[in-house]
Motif scaffolding. Structure first.
Motif, short mmCIF file in Angstrom:
data_model
loop_
_atom_site.label_atom_id
_atom_site.label_comp_id
_atom_site.label_asym_id
_atom_site.label_seq_id
_atom_site.Cartn_x
_atom_site.Cartn_y
_atom_site.Cartn_z
N LEU A 121 0.83 -1.20 0.00
CA LEU A 121 0.00 0.00 0.00
C LEU A 121 0.87 1.26 0.00
O LEU A 121 0.60 2.21 -0.73
CB LEU A 121 -0.95 0.00 1.20
CG LEU A 121 -2.17 -0.90 1.11
CD1 LEU A 121 -2.86 -1.00 2.46
CD2 LEU A 121 -3.12 -0.42 0.03
N ALA A 122 1.94 1.26 0.79
CA ALA A 122 2.84 2.41 0.85
C ALA A 122 3.55 2.63 -0.49
O ALA A 122 3.68 3.77 -0.96
CB ALA A 122 3.87 2.22 1.97
N VAL A 123 3.98 1.54 -1.11
CA VAL A 123 4.65 1.64 -2.42
C VAL A 123 3.69 2.22 -3.45
O VAL A 123 4.05 3.14 -4.21
CB VAL A 123 5.17 0.26 -2.87
CG1 VAL A 123 5.54 0.25 -4.34
CG2 VAL A 123 6.35 -0.17 -2.02
N LEU A 124 2.47 1.70 -3.51
CA LEU A 124 1.51 2.17 -4.50
C LEU A 124 1.11 3.62 -4.25
O LEU A 124 0.97 4.40 -5.20
CB LEU A 124 0.28 1.25 -4.53
CG LEU A 124 0.56 -0.14 -5.11
CD1 LEU A 124 -0.64 -1.06 -4.90
CD2 LEU A 124 0.92 -0.05 -6.58
N ARG A 125 0.97 4.01 -2.99
CA ARG A 125 0.66 5.41 -2.66
C ARG A 125 1.80 6.31 -3.16
O ARG A 125 1.56 7.34 -3.79
CB ARG A 125 0.47 5.59 -1.16
CG ARG A 125 0.19 7.06 -0.80
CD ARG A 125 0.15 7.33 0.69
NE ARG A 125 -1.03 6.76 1.27
CZ ARG A 125 -1.04 5.91 2.30
NH1 ARG A 125 0.09 5.53 2.88
NH2 ARG A 125 -2.16 5.44 2.78
N ALA A 126 3.04 5.90 -2.91
CA ALA A 126 4.20 6.70 -3.34
C ALA A 126 4.27 6.81 -4.86
O ALA A 126 4.78 7.81 -5.39
CB ALA A 126 5.49 6.08 -2.79
N ARG A 127 3.75 5.83 -5.56
CA ARG A 127 3.76 5.83 -7.03
C ARG A 127 2.56 6.59 -7.62
O ARG A 127 2.43 6.67 -8.84
CB ARG A 127 3.77 4.40 -7.56
CG ARG A 127 5.08 3.69 -7.30
CD ARG A 127 5.05 2.28 -7.79
NE ARG A 127 6.32 1.61 -7.52
CZ ARG A 127 6.48 0.30 -7.54
NH1 ARG A 127 5.46 -0.50 -7.84
NH2 ARG A 127 7.66 -0.22 -7.27
N GLY A 128 1.68 7.10 -6.76
CA GLY A 128 0.57 7.91 -7.24
C GLY A 128 -0.78 7.22 -7.29
O GLY A 128 -1.76 7.81 -7.75
N ALA A 129 -0.87 5.99 -6.85
CA ALA A 129 -2.16 5.30 -6.82
C ALA A 129 -3.06 5.94 -5.76
O ALA A 129 -2.57 6.53 -4.78
CB ALA A 129 -1.97 3.81 -6.50
N VAL A 130 -4.35 5.85 -5.97
CA VAL A 130 -5.33 6.38 -5.02
C VAL A 130 -5.83 5.23 -4.16
O VAL A 130 -6.45 4.29 -4.66
CB VAL A 130 -6.51 7.04 -5.77
CG1 VAL A 130 -7.55 7.55 -4.78
CG2 VAL A 130 -6.01 8.17 -6.67
N LEU A 131 -5.53 5.30 -2.86
CA LEU A 131 -5.93 4.22 -1.96
C LEU A 131 -7.41 4.38 -1.59
O LEU A 131 -7.82 5.43 -1.11
CB LEU A 131 -5.08 4.22 -0.70
CG LEU A 131 -3.56 4.12 -0.87
CD1 LEU A 131 -2.90 3.94 0.49
CD2 LEU A 131 -3.17 3.02 -1.82
N VAL A 132 -8.17 3.33 -1.81
CA VAL A 132 -9.54 3.27 -1.33
C VAL A 132 -9.51 2.94 0.16
O VAL A 132 -10.26 3.49 0.96
CB VAL A 132 -10.36 2.22 -2.12
CG1 VAL A 132 -11.76 2.07 -1.53
CG2 VAL A 132 -10.42 2.58 -3.60
N ASP A 133 -8.63 2.03 0.51
CA ASP A 133 -8.41 1.62 1.90
C ASP A 133 -7.02 2.06 2.31
O ASP A 133 -6.03 1.60 1.74
CB ASP A 133 -8.54 0.09 2.04
CG ASP A 133 -9.91 -0.41 1.63
OD1 ASP A 133 -10.91 0.12 2.15
OD2 ASP A 133 -9.98 -1.35 0.81
#
Length: 153
Positions: A91-103
């Motif tokens: 989740l941290a990696v994807l957030r840092a790459r610009g993904a939008v976290l639903v959770d």
């Protein structure tokens, strides 16, 4: 680390009607869960020997997270799920790459020890991704699998 594609999720208003289509593909029902966090009923379908599943997701009650999707888009593809070995780190990696976290953090899944979280990859793909982490990984990471030699000629 992402280990593999775990399943492809589809939403349907009627579990039994959707099952008819998967039977056409000679798939069989496997696990069946209620995920209270999202107020959904889930049934997984597999072909013998294949760990990747198709999940049918239907509303389990009036506050279901998929009711709006069904109203807007009707039944069909909903998400692609990836098994990971560390859901918090991914989740941290994807957030840092610009993904939008639903959770923002993992939630309990429908099986004991299962953690899940949803992430949008953005408007360019329109893809909703589910990360799943089982209490025990279902398969070994690709890096740990024996390498096969390719025949030349």
């Amino acid at each position: 680390m992402i280990l593999r594609i775990d399943h492809v999720g589809m939403v349907a208003a009627d579990l039994k009607a959707a099952a008819t289509g998967l039977r056409m593909l000679t798939m069989n029902p496997d696990e069946h869960d209620i995920v209270a966090t999202y107020d959904v009923e889930c049934q997984f379908w597999r072909r013998e020997g294949d760990p990747t599943a198709i999940e049918i997701v239907t509303p389990a009650g009036p506050s279901s997270q998929v009711t709006g999707h069904l109203r807007r888009s009707g039944p069909g593809l909903h998400h692609v799920a990836f098994e990971v070995d560390d859901i918090v780190a991914e989740l941290a990696v994807l957030r840092a790459r610009g993904a939008v976290l639903v959770d923002d953090e993992p939630r309990p899944g429908g099986q004991p020890g299962l953690q899940i979280a949803f992430v949008h990859l953005g408007p360019a793909t329109g893809l909703l991704v589910e990360l799943v982490q089982y209490a025990e990984p279902r398969v070994r990471p690709v890096a740990e699998l024996p390498r096969q030699r390719q025949a030349v000629g």
